[in-house]
Design a protein around this motif. Structure first.
Motif, PDB file in Angstrom:
ATOM      1  N   ARG A   1     -14.348   8.235   1.716  1.00 11.15           N
ATOM      2  CA  ARG A   1     -13.895   7.033   2.434  1.00 11.15           C
ATOM      3  C   ARG A   1     -15.120   6.422   3.108  1.00 11.15           C
ATOM      4  O   ARG A   1     -15.839   7.128   3.828  1.00 11.15           O
ATOM      5  CB  ARG A   1     -12.863   7.395   3.504  1.00 11.15           C
ATOM      6  CG  ARG A   1     -11.521   7.866   2.950  1.00 11.15           C
ATOM      7  CD  ARG A   1     -10.633   8.304   4.122  1.00 11.15           C
ATOM      8  NE  ARG A   1      -9.295   8.621   3.697  1.00 11.15           N
ATOM      9  CZ  ARG A   1      -8.886   9.835   3.350  1.00 11.15           C
ATOM     10  NH1 ARG A   1      -9.733  10.848   3.370  1.00 11.15           N
ATOM     11  NH2 ARG A   1      -7.638  10.057   2.980  1.00 11.15           N
TER      12      ARG A   1
ATOM     13  N   ASN B   1      -9.673   2.729  -4.962  1.00 12.33           N
ATOM     14  CA  ASN B   1      -9.670   1.290  -4.677  1.00 12.33           C
ATOM     15  C   ASN B   1     -10.690   0.910  -3.622  1.00 12.33           C
ATOM     16  O   ASN B   1     -11.146   1.746  -2.846  1.00 12.33           O
ATOM     17  CB  ASN B   1      -8.274   0.849  -4.241  1.00 12.33           C
ATOM     18  CG  ASN B   1      -7.907   1.359  -2.866  1.00 12.33           C
ATOM     19  OD1 ASN B   1      -8.186   0.714  -1.866  1.00 12.33           O
ATOM     20  ND2 ASN B   1      -7.307   2.541  -2.795  1.00 12.33           N
TER      21      ASN B   1
ATOM     22  N   ASP C   1      -1.344   8.376  -1.525  1.00 12.02           N
ATOM     23  CA  ASP C   1      -1.360   9.445  -2.517  1.00 12.02           C
ATOM     24  C   ASP C   1      -1.170  10.778  -1.774  1.00 12.02           C
ATOM     25  O   ASP C   1      -1.935  11.077  -0.851  1.00 12.02           O
ATOM     26  CB  ASP C   1      -2.703   9.419  -3.264  1.00 12.02           C
ATOM     27  CG  ASP C   1      -2.786  10.522  -4.291  1.00 12.02           C
ATOM     28  OD1 ASP C   1      -1.977  10.531  -5.228  1.00 12.02           O
ATOM     29  OD2 ASP C   1      -3.660  11.407  -4.153  1.00 12.02           O
TER      30      ASP C   1
ATOM     31  N   VAL D   1     -12.910  13.519  -2.062  1.00 13.34           N
ATOM     32  CA  VAL D   1     -12.391  12.249  -1.549  1.00 13.34           C
ATOM     33  C   VAL D   1     -13.466  11.587  -0.682  1.00 13.34           C
ATOM     34  O   VAL D   1     -14.034  12.232   0.201  1.00 13.34           O
ATOM     35  CB  VAL D   1     -11.095  12.473  -0.723  1.00 13.34           C
ATOM     36  CG1 VAL D   1     -10.565  11.158  -0.176  1.00 13.34           C
ATOM     37  CG2 VAL D   1     -10.041  13.155  -1.581  1.00 13.34           C
TER      38      VAL D   1
ATOM     39  N   SER E   1     -11.974   3.646  -0.804  1.00 10.68           N
ATOM     40  CA  SER E   1     -11.135   4.852  -0.747  1.00 10.68           C
ATOM     41  C   SER E   1     -11.036   5.401  -2.160  1.00 10.68           C
ATOM     42  O   SER E   1     -10.299   4.870  -2.994  1.00 10.68           O
ATOM     43  CB  SER E   1      -9.737   4.508  -0.237  1.00 10.68           C
ATOM     44  OG  SER E   1      -9.797   3.838   0.981  1.00 10.68           O
TER      45      SER E   1
ATOM     46  N   MET F   1       0.835  -1.202   0.000  1.00 10.00           N
ATOM     47  CA  MET F   1       0.000   0.000   0.000  1.00 10.00           C
ATOM     48  C   MET F   1       0.876   1.259   0.000  1.00 10.00           C
ATOM     49  O   MET F   1       1.905   1.302   0.677  1.00 10.00           O
ATOM     50  CB  MET F   1      -0.924   0.011   1.220  1.00 10.00           C
ATOM     51  CG  MET F   1      -1.877  -1.176   1.316  1.00 10.00           C
ATOM     52  SD  MET F   1      -2.985  -1.385  -0.094  1.00 10.00           S
ATOM     53  CE  MET F   1      -4.308  -0.247   0.313  1.00 10.00           C
TER      54      MET F   1
ATOM     55  N   VAL G   1      -5.564   5.378  -8.328  1.00 10.54           N
ATOM     56  CA  VAL G   1      -5.504   5.353  -6.863  1.00 10.54           C
ATOM     57  C   VAL G   1      -6.796   4.778  -6.263  1.00 10.54           C
ATOM     58  O   VAL G   1      -6.753   4.077  -5.251  1.00 10.54           O
ATOM     59  CB  VAL G   1      -5.237   6.785  -6.330  1.00 10.54           C
ATOM     60  CG1 VAL G   1      -5.531   6.897  -4.850  1.00 10.54           C
ATOM     61  CG2 VAL G   1      -3.797   7.189  -6.613  1.00 10.54           C
TER      62      VAL G   1
ATOM     63  N   LEU H   1     -11.852  19.005  -1.630  1.00 10.42           N
ATOM     64  CA  LEU H   1     -10.564  19.679  -1.797  1.00 10.42           C
ATOM     65  C   LEU H   1     -10.676  20.671  -2.958  1.00 10.42           C
ATOM     66  O   LEU H   1     -10.495  20.314  -4.124  1.00 10.42           O
ATOM     67  CB  LEU H   1      -9.449  18.654  -2.050  1.00 10.42           C
ATOM     68  CG  LEU H   1      -9.314  17.518  -1.024  1.00 10.42           C
ATOM     69  CD1 LEU H   1      -8.248  16.524  -1.453  1.00 10.42           C
ATOM     70  CD2 LEU H   1      -8.993  18.057   0.363  1.00 10.42           C
TER      71      LEU H   1
ATOM     72  N   ARG I   1      -2.822  17.165  -8.691  1.00  8.37           N
ATOM     73  CA  ARG I   1      -2.774  15.770  -9.174  1.00  8.37           C
ATOM     74  C   ARG I   1      -2.543  15.732 -10.673  1.00  8.37           C
ATOM     75  O   ARG I   1      -1.763  14.926 -11.161  1.00  8.37           O
ATOM     76  CB  ARG I   1      -4.099  15.058  -8.887  1.00  8.37           C
ATOM     77  CG  ARG I   1      -4.337  14.721  -7.467  1.00  8.37           C
ATOM     78  CD  ARG I   1      -5.527  13.818  -7.364  1.00  8.37           C
ATOM     79  NE  ARG I   1      -5.127  12.424  -7.265  1.00  8.37           N
ATOM     80  CZ  ARG I   1      -5.910  11.406  -7.551  1.00  8.37           C
ATOM     81  NH1 ARG I   1      -7.130  11.624  -7.981  1.00  8.37           N
ATOM     82  NH2 ARG I   1      -5.496  10.185  -7.415  1.00  8.37           N
TER      83      ARG I   1
ATOM     84  N   VAL J   1      -1.732  13.895  -2.459  1.00  8.00           N
ATOM     85  CA  VAL J   1      -2.752  14.946  -2.571  1.00  8.00           C
ATOM     86  C   VAL J   1      -4.023  14.568  -1.819  1.00  8.00           C
ATOM     87  O   VAL J   1      -4.545  15.337  -1.007  1.00  8.00           O
ATOM     88  CB  VAL J   1      -3.065  15.256  -4.062  1.00  8.00           C
ATOM     89  CG1 VAL J   1      -4.123  16.352  -4.174  1.00  8.00           C
ATOM     90  CG2 VAL J   1      -1.802  15.662  -4.795  1.00  8.00           C
ATOM     91  N   THR J   2      -4.506  13.367  -2.079  1.00  8.33           N
ATOM     92  CA  THR J   2      -5.787  12.958  -1.476  1.00  8.33           C
ATOM     93  C   THR J   2      -5.601  12.237  -0.139  1.00  8.33           C
ATOM     94  O   THR J   2      -6.571  12.035   0.580  1.00  8.33           O
ATOM     95  CB  THR J   2      -6.533  12.009  -2.433  1.00  8.33           C
ATOM     96  OG1 THR J   2      -5.696  10.876  -2.671  1.00  8.33           O
ATOM     97  CG2 THR J   2      -6.857  12.670  -3.749  1.00  8.33           C
ATOM     98  N   THR J   3      -4.363  11.861   0.170  1.00  6.57           N
ATOM     99  CA  THR J   3      -3.988  11.052   1.354  1.00  6.57           C
ATOM    100  C   THR J   3      -4.691   9.685   1.373  1.00  6.57           C
ATOM    101  O   THR J   3      -4.800   9.054   2.429  1.00  6.57           O
ATOM    102  CB  THR J   3      -4.222  11.777   2.710  1.00  6.57           C
ATOM    103  OG1 THR J   3      -5.612  11.956   2.904  1.00  6.57           O
ATOM    104  CG2 THR J   3      -3.510  13.113   2.769  1.00  6.57           C
ATOM    105  N   LEU J   4      -5.133   9.254   0.209  1.00  4.94           N
ATOM    106  CA  LEU J   4      -5.762   7.934   0.124  1.00  4.94           C
ATOM    107  C   LEU J   4      -4.683   6.860   0.057  1.00  4.94           C
ATOM    108  O   LEU J   4      -3.670   7.039  -0.607  1.00  4.94           O
ATOM    109  CB  LEU J   4      -6.630   7.823  -1.135  1.00  4.94           C
ATOM    110  CG  LEU J   4      -7.956   8.548  -1.152  1.00  4.94           C
ATOM    111  CD1 LEU J   4      -8.610   8.389  -2.524  1.00  4.94           C
ATOM    112  CD2 LEU J   4      -8.891   8.032  -0.085  1.00  4.94           C
ATOM    113  N   GLU J   5      -4.950   5.762   0.744  1.00  2.58           N
ATOM    114  CA  GLU J   5      -4.048   4.615   0.671  1.00  2.58           C
ATOM    115  C   GLU J   5      -4.474   3.777  -0.530  1.00  2.58           C
ATOM    116  O   GLU J   5      -5.671   3.492  -0.675  1.00  2.58           O
ATOM    117  CB  GLU J   5      -4.167   3.796   1.958  1.00  2.58           C
ATOM    118  CG  GLU J   5      -2.851   3.263   2.399  1.00  2.58           C
ATOM    119  CD  GLU J   5      -2.931   2.401   3.655  1.00  2.58           C
ATOM    120  OE1 GLU J   5      -1.874   1.996   4.089  1.00  2.58           O
ATOM    121  OE2 GLU J   5      -4.029   2.143   4.142  1.00  2.58           O
ATOM    122  N   TYR J   6      -3.541   3.420  -1.388  1.00  4.43           N
ATOM    123  CA  TYR J   6      -3.915   2.645  -2.575  1.00  4.43           C
ATOM    124  C   TYR J   6      -2.936   1.484  -2.807  1.00  4.43           C
ATOM    125  O   TYR J   6      -1.782   1.552  -2.407  1.00  4.43           O
ATOM    126  CB  TYR J   6      -3.997   3.549  -3.817  1.00  4.43           C
ATOM    127  CG  TYR J   6      -2.703   4.169  -4.247  1.00  4.43           C
ATOM    128  CD1 TYR J   6      -2.209   5.308  -3.627  1.00  4.43           C
ATOM    129  CD2 TYR J   6      -1.964   3.622  -5.294  1.00  4.43           C
ATOM    130  CE1 TYR J   6      -1.016   5.868  -4.019  1.00  4.43           C
ATOM    131  CE2 TYR J   6      -0.767   4.189  -5.705  1.00  4.43           C
ATOM    132  CZ  TYR J   6      -0.304   5.306  -5.062  1.00  4.43           C
ATOM    133  OH  TYR J   6       0.885   5.870  -5.453  1.00  4.43           O
TER     134      TYR J   6
END
Lengths: 108, 206
Positions: free
Chosen positions: B167, B36, A63, B165, B197, A60, B34, B148, B155, A65-70
């Motif tokens: 979640r 997922n 990211d 975003v 996410s 994992m 990204v 955002l 990006r 910018v978005t702080t998303l875990e991918y």
């Protein structure tokens, strides 16, 4: 003359057969040992993974910018416990075959 | 008389306000890859962790009224991945997900409740319809939405716009969706833990 030749040939043949049986027995036992050692070594150095064998690994990342875990999926073979068991079974098979094809003990 | 004089002005102000307050449509087809969904099945004998990355969909979000949140997120069934290739083949097969017949897993978000907004973040409970293997079920799950503003450029440098975003975490039961119900539950848990996410983009017209 002919009789002695046949006897000699028969004697040689028995000796040769015994040698072949001995060699076959030796090859099968060596093969079983080699498979067992290689199998354990491959599993051990492959990370001693106790789950199923993996054909890919997921790590994992985040990211920025978005702080998303991918997930990042990478193709990598990791031997698991099933790999170890299968390898030991193969080794065991050769051992058993080697045992049944062992040279006969000549009683004195 | 005065009313007549100001009526066009009032109407135009109301219209302008309506236009400005209109919800923004965010596209969740992510060029960065990204987005997922992570799924976990924790059975007695076996734990299975997997991911899905083939995500698309559109979501309408109004930063002025975060409660007005609707949209549809689609996950391509064949993008489901588990660490073992044989297990993946089984997962996508007719007995389990049947990706050939049901190529999409979707979640239609219909309404938000318990909406709490703090800065750019909104937390709420989203109620929607999830469709897996052709079976629809209404669920409510906690969701965190982060708006955002003007962050799209960070990006994708060639584009100006906003990012959204999302979640969400929720649980579903495979037996509810006719996924091999009652079978192999000691190895493949009935309960599936899903973490979504995702980030959507709304480019501004230049």
């Amino acid at each position: 003359m002919e009789y002695t030749f046949l006897l000699r040939r028969l004697f040689w043949s028995d000796q040769r057969r015994d040698e072949l049986v001995k060699r076959r027995h030796h090859i099968l036992y060596s093969l079983a040992g080699l498979i067992a050692v290689l199998n354990v070594a491959f599993w051990f150095f492959g990370g001693m993974h106790l789950g199923w064998t993996r054909s890919n690994e997921t790590r994992m990342e985040i990211d920025p910018v978005t702080t998303l875990e991918y997930p990042i999926i990478e193709k990598r073979f990791t031997p698991g416990i099933d790999f170890l068991v299968l390898g030991m079974m193969t080794s065991g098979f050769f051992s058993v075959v080697g045992y049944f094809l062992r040279p006969k003990q000549v009683s004195k | 008389m005065i009313m007549k004089k100001f009526l066009p002005l009032i109407v135009s102000l109301l219209l302008a306000n309506a236009v400005l307050a209109a919800p923004i449509t965010f596209d969740f087809k992510d060029p960065k890859g990204v987005n997922n969904a992570v799924f976990k099945l924790d059975a007695i004998l076996e734990s299975i962790n997997g991911t899905a990355t083939g995500i698309s969909g559109l979501v309408q979000f109004d930063p002025e009224a975060p409660g007005a949140f609707t949209g549809k997120i689609i996950v391509a069934a064949n993008s489901l991945n588990v660490p073992n290739s044989m297990m993946k083949d089984h997962l996508l097969s007719e007995k389990w997900i049947d990706a050939a017949k049901y190529p999409e897993i979707s979640f239609v978000m219909e309404k938000l409740s318990n909406v709490k907004t703090s800065g750019n973040d909104t937390t709420a409970d989203v109620t929607g319809t999830i469709t897996i293997k052709g079976v629809k079920k209404t669920i409510t799950a906690p969701v965190k939405i982060s708006y955002l503003k003007d962050k799209l450029k960070a990006r994708l440098p060639q584009l100006d716009g906003d990012l959204l975003v999302i979640r969400a975490n929720f649980k579903v039961k495979r037996s509810d969706f006719n996924i091999n119900p009652g079978q192999f539950e000691e190895k493949v848990s009935d309960e599936i833990d899903i973490s979504l996410s995702i980030a959507g983009q709304a480019p501004k017209a230049k």
